[in-house]
Design a protein around this motif. Sequence first.
Motif, PDB file in Angstrom:
ATOM      1  N   MET A   1     -96.178-140.648  26.078  1.00 54.41           N
ATOM      2  CA  MET A   1     -95.991-139.073  26.757  1.00 54.41           C
ATOM      3  C   MET A   1     -95.959-138.155  25.388  1.00 54.41           C
ATOM      4  O   MET A   1     -96.949-137.128  25.378  1.00 54.41           O
ATOM      5  N   LEU A   2     -95.302-138.128  24.303  1.00 51.92           N
ATOM      6  CA  LEU A   2     -95.257-137.452  23.349  1.00 51.92           C
ATOM      7  C   LEU A   2     -95.601-138.213  22.007  1.00 51.92           C
ATOM      8  O   LEU A   2     -94.887-139.140  21.802  1.00 51.92           O
ATOM      9  N   ARG A   3     -96.498-137.642  21.299  1.00 48.24           N
ATOM     10  CA  ARG A   3     -96.513-138.186  19.700  1.00 48.24           C
ATOM     11  C   ARG A   3     -96.783-137.270  18.825  1.00 48.24           C
ATOM     12  O   ARG A   3     -97.414-136.309  18.773  1.00 48.24           O
ATOM     13  N   VAL A   4     -95.796-137.560  17.959  1.00 50.05           N
ATOM     14  CA  VAL A   4     -95.792-136.383  16.590  1.00 50.05           C
ATOM     15  C   VAL A   4     -96.176-137.345  15.487  1.00 50.05           C
ATOM     16  O   VAL A   4     -95.613-138.546  15.180  1.00 50.05           O
ATOM     17  N   ASN A   5     -96.974-136.590  14.659  1.00 46.77           N
ATOM     18  CA  ASN A   5     -97.458-137.608  13.434  1.00 46.77           C
ATOM     19  C   ASN A   5     -97.904-136.670  12.269  1.00 46.77           C
ATOM     20  O   ASN A   5     -98.367-135.554  12.069  1.00 46.77           O
ATOM     21  N   GLY A   6     -96.903-137.197  11.451  1.00 45.37           N
ATOM     22  CA  GLY A   6     -96.992-136.365  10.120  1.00 45.37           C
ATOM     23  C   GLY A   6     -96.711-134.966   9.991  1.00 45.37           C
ATOM     24  O   GLY A   6     -97.553-134.061   9.219  1.00 45.37           O
ATOM     25  N   LEU A   7     -95.896-134.500  10.990  1.00 46.53           N
ATOM     26  CA  LEU A   7     -95.241-132.998  11.078  1.00 46.53           C
ATOM     27  C   LEU A   7     -94.802-132.578   9.627  1.00 46.53           C
ATOM     28  O   LEU A   7     -93.584-133.168   9.315  1.00 46.53           O
ATOM     29  N   ASN A   8     -95.181-131.394   9.177  1.00 44.64           N
ATOM     30  CA  ASN A   8     -94.654-130.605   8.037  1.00 44.64           C
ATOM     31  C   ASN A   8     -94.240-129.445   8.562  1.00 44.64           C
ATOM     32  O   ASN A   8     -95.367-128.526   8.804  1.00 44.64           O
ATOM     33  N   VAL A   9     -93.138-128.894   8.441  1.00 42.38           N
ATOM     34  CA  VAL A   9     -92.911-127.475   8.764  1.00 42.38           C
ATOM     35  C   VAL A   9     -92.137-126.817   7.526  1.00 42.38           C
ATOM     36  O   VAL A   9     -91.385-127.289   6.913  1.00 42.38           O
ATOM     37  N   PHE A  10     -92.740-125.563   7.173  1.00 39.70           N
ATOM     38  CA  PHE A  10     -92.014-124.783   6.221  1.00 39.70           C
ATOM     39  C   PHE A  10     -91.271-123.460   6.619  1.00 39.70           C
ATOM     40  O   PHE A  10     -91.847-122.832   7.418  1.00 39.70           O
ATOM     41  N   TYR A  11     -90.130-123.194   6.202  1.00 38.72           N
ATOM     42  CA  TYR A  11     -89.638-121.501   6.385  1.00 38.72           C
ATOM     43  C   TYR A  11     -89.726-121.051   4.857  1.00 38.72           C
ATOM     44  O   TYR A  11     -88.932-121.257   4.209  1.00 38.72           O
ATOM     45  N   GLY A  12     -90.848-120.296   4.747  1.00 41.92           N
ATOM     46  CA  GLY A  12     -90.978-119.853   3.186  1.00 41.92           C
ATOM     47  C   GLY A  12     -91.147-121.030   2.332  1.00 41.92           C
ATOM     48  O   GLY A  12     -91.959-121.825   2.447  1.00 41.92           O
ATOM     49  N   ASN A  13     -90.248-121.024   1.406  1.00 37.70           N
ATOM     50  CA  ASN A  13     -90.666-122.103   0.408  1.00 37.70           C
ATOM     51  C   ASN A  13     -89.578-123.462   0.687  1.00 37.70           C
ATOM     52  O   ASN A  13     -89.677-124.353   0.138  1.00 37.70           O
ATOM     53  N   ILE A  14     -88.958-123.266   1.790  1.00 40.42           N
ATOM     54  CA  ILE A  14     -88.029-124.370   2.132  1.00 40.42           C
ATOM     55  C   ILE A  14     -88.903-125.479   3.036  1.00 40.42           C
ATOM     56  O   ILE A  14     -89.555-124.945   4.221  1.00 40.42           O
ATOM     57  N   HIS A  15     -89.011-126.741   2.585  1.00 43.20           N
ATOM     58  CA  HIS A  15     -89.687-127.771   3.336  1.00 43.20           C
ATOM     59  C   HIS A  15     -88.626-128.296   4.308  1.00 43.20           C
ATOM     60  O   HIS A  15     -88.110-129.052   4.184  1.00 43.20           O
ATOM     61  N   ALA A  16     -88.855-127.823   5.586  1.00 44.49           N
ATOM     62  CA  ALA A  16     -87.874-128.048   6.538  1.00 44.49           C
ATOM     63  C   ALA A  16     -87.895-129.392   7.472  1.00 44.49           C
ATOM     64  O   ALA A  16     -87.098-130.163   7.679  1.00 44.49           O
ATOM     65  N   LEU A  17     -89.333-129.766   7.555  1.00 43.73           N
ATOM     66  CA  LEU A  17     -89.628-131.032   8.154  1.00 43.73           C
ATOM     67  C   LEU A  17     -90.632-131.761   7.269  1.00 43.73           C
ATOM     68  O   LEU A  17     -91.550-131.332   6.810  1.00 43.73           O
TER      69      LEU A  17
END
Length: 234
Positions: A1-17
């Motif tokens: 149903m849900l597939r998350v693949n290689g997710l990268n998230v940044f808040y400014g310079n902070i690599h959150a995911l």
Amino acid sequence: MLRVNGLNVFYGNIHALRDISFNVEEGEVVTLIGANGAGKTTTLHSISGLTPSKSGEIQFLQKSLKGVSPNQIVQLGLGQVPEGRRIFANLTVLENLEMGAYIRKDKQQVKADYENVFARFPRLKERLKQIAGTLSGGEQQMLAIGRTLMSRPKLMLMDEPSMGLAPLLVKEIFEIIKEINRGGTTILLVEQNAHMALSIAHRAYVLETGKIVLEGPAKELAQNEQVRKAYLGG
């Protein structure tokens, strides 16, 4: 149903995911556990379109959510019960529930869904005309869940549903989550109370500093020594 693949998230310079990948199958309760700041809420916000990702893919019902707006994501059948409830405090209980159903055109079925919510949460029916901000914490959490149910989600994202609630109410809320799942709604649960989350989930993922470090059947992770020491008090 849900597939998350290689997710990268940044808040400014902070690599959150950091390059996270996981999936949720239809009918499951899947939980993400981890300490504060591990990236659990960011993960949910990325799925529901509230936080943009730098890279990676999110698919819901085999459709990419890239560039899809949050309101369109709700229309696809993905609803979120936000952290801290986020009810409309100055509206009545009924008006909050109406807001949950605002995208729907099937008026007859909406009426039936009000009754389903009232059957599950009799206290909300007793307080229909009450201003939502005057409800107790537990009642506000019930309203937040009821409001999301009114959008008829196929997949419900739940962010810290037990936060700030007395132990008896926590038990009640988790019983309600199990009922919702038994009724056919798939659930992705983010929860600080790892013990309760693992007790109702089918599978679990452990997040640490934006990375998935462990995954597996919830019962197995509840017995894992690393998980027990870090999240279950030994």
